[in-house]
Scaffold this motif. Sequence first.
Motif, PDB file in Angstrom:
ATOM      1  N   GLN A 190       1.225  -0.738  -0.073  1.00  0.00           N
ATOM      2  CA  GLN A 190      -0.134   0.261   0.007  1.00  0.00           C
ATOM      3  C   GLN A 190       0.828   1.124   0.083  1.00  0.00           C
ATOM      4  O   GLN A 190       1.996   1.406   0.283  1.00  0.00           O
ATOM      5  N   GLU A 234       0.429   6.823  -5.018  1.00  0.00           N
ATOM      6  CA  GLU A 234       0.729   6.823  -5.935  1.00  0.00           C
ATOM      7  C   GLU A 234       2.535   7.928  -6.479  1.00  0.00           C
ATOM      8  O   GLU A 234       2.524   9.012  -6.187  1.00  0.00           O
ATOM      9  N   ILE A 267      -9.274  -2.102  -2.737  1.00  0.00           N
ATOM     10  CA  ILE A 267      -8.286  -1.900  -3.640  1.00  0.00           C
ATOM     11  C   ILE A 267      -9.442  -0.090  -3.634  1.00  0.00           C
ATOM     12  O   ILE A 267      -8.679   0.768  -3.852  1.00  0.00           O
ATOM     13  N   ASN A 268     -10.720  -0.242  -3.307  1.00  0.00           N
ATOM     14  CA  ASN A 268     -11.054   0.831  -3.830  1.00  0.00           C
ATOM     15  C   ASN A 268     -11.959   1.779  -2.651  1.00  0.00           C
ATOM     16  O   ASN A 268     -11.563   3.203  -2.845  1.00  0.00           O
ATOM     17  N   ASN A 311      -9.149   1.974  -0.509  1.00  0.00           N
ATOM     18  CA  ASN A 311      -7.604   2.883  -0.958  1.00  0.00           C
ATOM     19  C   ASN A 311      -7.977   4.041  -1.495  1.00  0.00           C
ATOM     20  O   ASN A 311      -7.145   5.029  -1.488  1.00  0.00           O
ATOM     21  N   LYS A 312      -8.200   3.531  -2.872  1.00  0.00           N
ATOM     22  CA  LYS A 312      -8.412   4.344  -4.085  1.00  0.00           C
ATOM     23  C   LYS A 312      -9.213   5.481  -3.706  1.00  0.00           C
ATOM     24  O   LYS A 312      -8.860   7.124  -3.367  1.00  0.00           O
ATOM     25  N   LYS A 340      -4.297   5.775  -2.314  1.00  0.00           N
ATOM     26  CA  LYS A 340      -3.666   5.088  -2.109  1.00  0.00           C
ATOM     27  C   LYS A 340      -3.352   4.543  -2.976  1.00  0.00           C
ATOM     28  O   LYS A 340      -4.625   4.061  -3.417  1.00  0.00           O
ATOM     29  N   ILE A 341      -2.423   3.214  -3.666  1.00  0.00           N
ATOM     30  CA  ILE A 341      -2.498   2.811  -4.375  1.00  0.00           C
ATOM     31  C   ILE A 341      -1.976   0.842  -3.516  1.00  0.00           C
ATOM     32  O   ILE A 341      -1.692   1.354  -2.774  1.00  0.00           O
ATOM     33  N   SER A 364      -2.013  -3.027  -3.350  1.00  0.00           N
ATOM     34  CA  SER A 364      -1.615  -3.881  -4.838  1.00  0.00           C
ATOM     35  C   SER A 364      -1.644  -4.711  -3.894  1.00  0.00           C
ATOM     36  O   SER A 364      -0.957  -5.558  -2.704  1.00  0.00           O
TER      37      SER A 364
END
Length: 160
Positions: free
Chosen positions: A85, A88, A130-131, A133-134, A138-139, A141
């Motif tokens: 985490q 970007e 994922i969502n 954090n988005k 944040k990303i 993975s």
Amino acid sequence: MQTIEVVIESPRATQAKFKFDPKSKLFKLSRLLPLGMVFPYDFGFIPGTVGEDGDPLDALVLSEFGSFTGAHLTCRVIGALKAVQGKEGKKGVRNDRYFCIPAGSITYSTIENIDQLGKEHHKQIEEFFINYNKVDGKIFSCLGTADAEKAIKMIKKGSR
């Protein structure tokens, strides 16, 4: 069977993200999730641990009941979602999610390992994080999963 303690910050089905503040020893509202987005299960931390992000290790408690902010649950670990985490353009840090079942659960009593949840269940939980954090810029993975035995070793490594 080995158990751990999990402290719930954000109960399942809530839109509110709470975070424990060790200085004040209070749970404080961190942020709200977007309209229509809620925690799929109780979300909290494993006391006495620290991850690469400097926070206690994160735990997702799968249960037939919803608890409450501040609840301490004795749980057994069934595995982990390994993840990185970060913001970007910056190097991310490991921020795994440990999957747990509360002691005494009836519905999840036969689940001993994360693989028993099924691929679709994994995918939905991955997509939630994922969502989640988005929205915060944040990303997140996913790097795969760890079975119960490996997850317990990972928790011990993060113990203070």
